[in-house]
Design a protein around this motif. Structure first.
Motif, mmCIF file in Angstrom:
data_model
loop_
_atom_site.group_PDB
_atom_site.id
_atom_site.type_symbol
_atom_site.label_atom_id
_atom_site.label_comp_id
_atom_site.label_asym_id
_atom_site.label_seq_id
_atom_site.Cartn_x
_atom_site.Cartn_y
_atom_site.Cartn_z
ATOM 1 N N UNK A 1 -5.410 -2.782 9.873
ATOM 2 C CA UNK A 1 -5.088 -3.968 9.096
ATOM 3 C C UNK A 1 -5.534 -3.788 7.649
ATOM 4 N N UNK A 2 -4.800 -4.389 6.742
ATOM 5 C CA UNK A 2 -5.159 -4.320 5.322
ATOM 6 C C UNK A 2 -6.054 -5.487 4.924
ATOM 7 N N UNK A 3 -6.346 -6.390 5.858
ATOM 8 C CA UNK A 3 -7.190 -7.559 5.594
ATOM 9 C C UNK A 3 -8.587 -7.268 6.141
ATOM 10 N N UNK B 1 0.845 -1.197 0.000
ATOM 11 C CA UNK B 1 0.000 0.000 0.000
ATOM 12 C C UNK B 1 0.877 1.242 0.000
ATOM 13 N N UNK B 2 0.795 2.028 -1.067
ATOM 14 C CA UNK B 2 1.557 3.279 -1.173
ATOM 15 C C UNK B 2 0.627 4.460 -0.940
ATOM 16 N N UNK C 1 -3.866 6.957 -2.524
ATOM 17 C CA UNK C 1 -3.250 5.679 -2.170
ATOM 18 C C UNK C 1 -3.444 4.680 -3.291
ATOM 19 N N UNK C 2 -2.627 3.647 -3.251
ATOM 20 C CA UNK C 2 -2.697 2.556 -4.225
ATOM 21 C C UNK C 2 -2.269 1.280 -3.520
ATOM 22 N N UNK C 3 -3.140 0.253 -3.577
ATOM 23 C CA UNK C 3 -2.803 -1.041 -2.977
ATOM 24 C C UNK C 3 -2.657 -2.081 -4.075
ATOM 25 N N UNK D 1 -11.827 0.344 10.951
ATOM 26 C CA UNK D 1 -11.876 0.309 9.497
ATOM 27 C C UNK D 1 -10.649 -0.423 8.968
ATOM 28 N N UNK D 2 -10.752 -0.907 7.758
ATOM 29 C CA UNK D 2 -9.580 -1.476 7.105
ATOM 30 C C UNK D 2 -8.678 -0.338 6.637
ATOM 31 N N UNK D 3 -7.470 -0.671 6.262
ATOM 32 C CA UNK D 3 -6.508 0.329 5.821
ATOM 33 C C UNK D 3 -7.026 1.090 4.605
#
Length: 287
Positions: free
Chosen positions: A226-228, A206-207, A250-252, A237-239
């Motif tokens: 968390x990103x999950x 994640x940038x 952002x970009x994941x 909330x999630x990331x």
């Protein structure tokens, strides 16, 4: 003697009509000029708005490119470490018990953990000492919480320009109910042999661009989440959702990586054609 000339009634009407026509023509000209001015102003406003839209699109495209390159660079670094020379320090670190992959490979109890670290190509950040390890409830394993990117710290950015920072999240892929039987085993290996298993990892890079908008919603820091999404606890909330609410660019990038033990055999029977391989000399030592 003074002579006075009186106009007839018809002449007076003609003069009055001529004066009325002249006044009407001047008013029509003014209205036409005003309409042209309004049209010119509208054209100018539309041109300015179009220019602003084009600028925003160009800026958005540049931001998207920068974020994509940063996230992809972090993924490539991880791929190079695991696919590199087994004798290299990076490979040993990544596959050791304290490394990003070794944490899962060498202890099955860690299968549900999330290994998080802040990607910095200038430093070694993919070991436990510089990582955050979470369990499914969001708690920290072994009190390790050194891997969350800090947008106020210059060392956590991917470059000295302090523009982009990339946070990595590595987890094992959850088992699929319809997966192929014994699909996780390496062909030609014993089942009991730990190195015979194939491991799948979910890698999320994640940038973010903190300079455009602080990655924070109220008192909640987005990069702490968390990103999950399946691991998000009640009230959090999630990331990605947090960054979206914070309006932070952002970009994941998500990718799956398979790690398995690859072995190769050496043909030791020359059948009278040439010398034996140096790896087979021990077999031919006692004729």
């Amino acid at each position: 003697m003074v002579h006075q000339r009186y106009l007839s009634t018809q002449a007076k009407k003609n003069v009055s009509i001529n004066q009325t026509y002249g006044s009407t023509e001047q008013g029509a000209t003014l209205i036409v000029v005003l309409l042209f001015l309004v049209l010119i102003m509208l054209a100018g406003v539309i041109a300015v708005r179009q220019s602003n839209t084009d600028l925003k699109i160009a800026t958005s495209d540049q931001i998207n490119t920068v974020l994509l390159q940063s996230a992809d660079s972090a993924n490539q670094k991880l791929e190079m470490m695991i696919n590199g020379n087994p004798t290299s320090p990076e490979y040993k670190d990544a596959t050791s018990a304290s490394g990003v992959f070794g944490h899962f490979l060498l202890d099955e109890k860690h299968a549900t953990n999330e290994f998080i670290y802040c990607f910095n190509p200038r430093t070694q950040t993919y070991v436990k000492a510089n990582a955050t390890i979470k369990d499914v409830s969001g708690g920290y394993i072994e009190s390790l919480n050194n891997g969350i990117c800090d947008y106020t710290n210059a060392n956590d950015y991917t470059s000295a320009r302090q523009t982009v920072m990339t946070q990595m999240s590595v987890t094992t892929t959850p088992p699929e109910p319809n997966a192929e039987r014994f699909g996780h085993m390496v062909i030609g290996k014993e089942i009991e042999d730990r190195t015979s298993k194939k491991y799948k990892f979910d890698v999320r890079a994640t940038s973010v661009l903190p300079a455009y908008s602080e990655p924070k919603v109220g008192s909640t820091k987005c990069l702490d989440q968390t990103s999950i999404k399946s691991n998000v606890t009640t009230g959090n909330k999630s990331l990605s959702d947090c960054l979206l609410e914070a309006s932070t660019p952002s970009k994941m990038l998500y990718e799956q990586a398979e790690v398995e033990n690859v072995s190769s055999s050496t043909i030791c029977i020359p059948f009278g054609r040439g010398a034996l391989s140096s790896q087979c000399l021990l077999l031919a030592a006692n004729p």
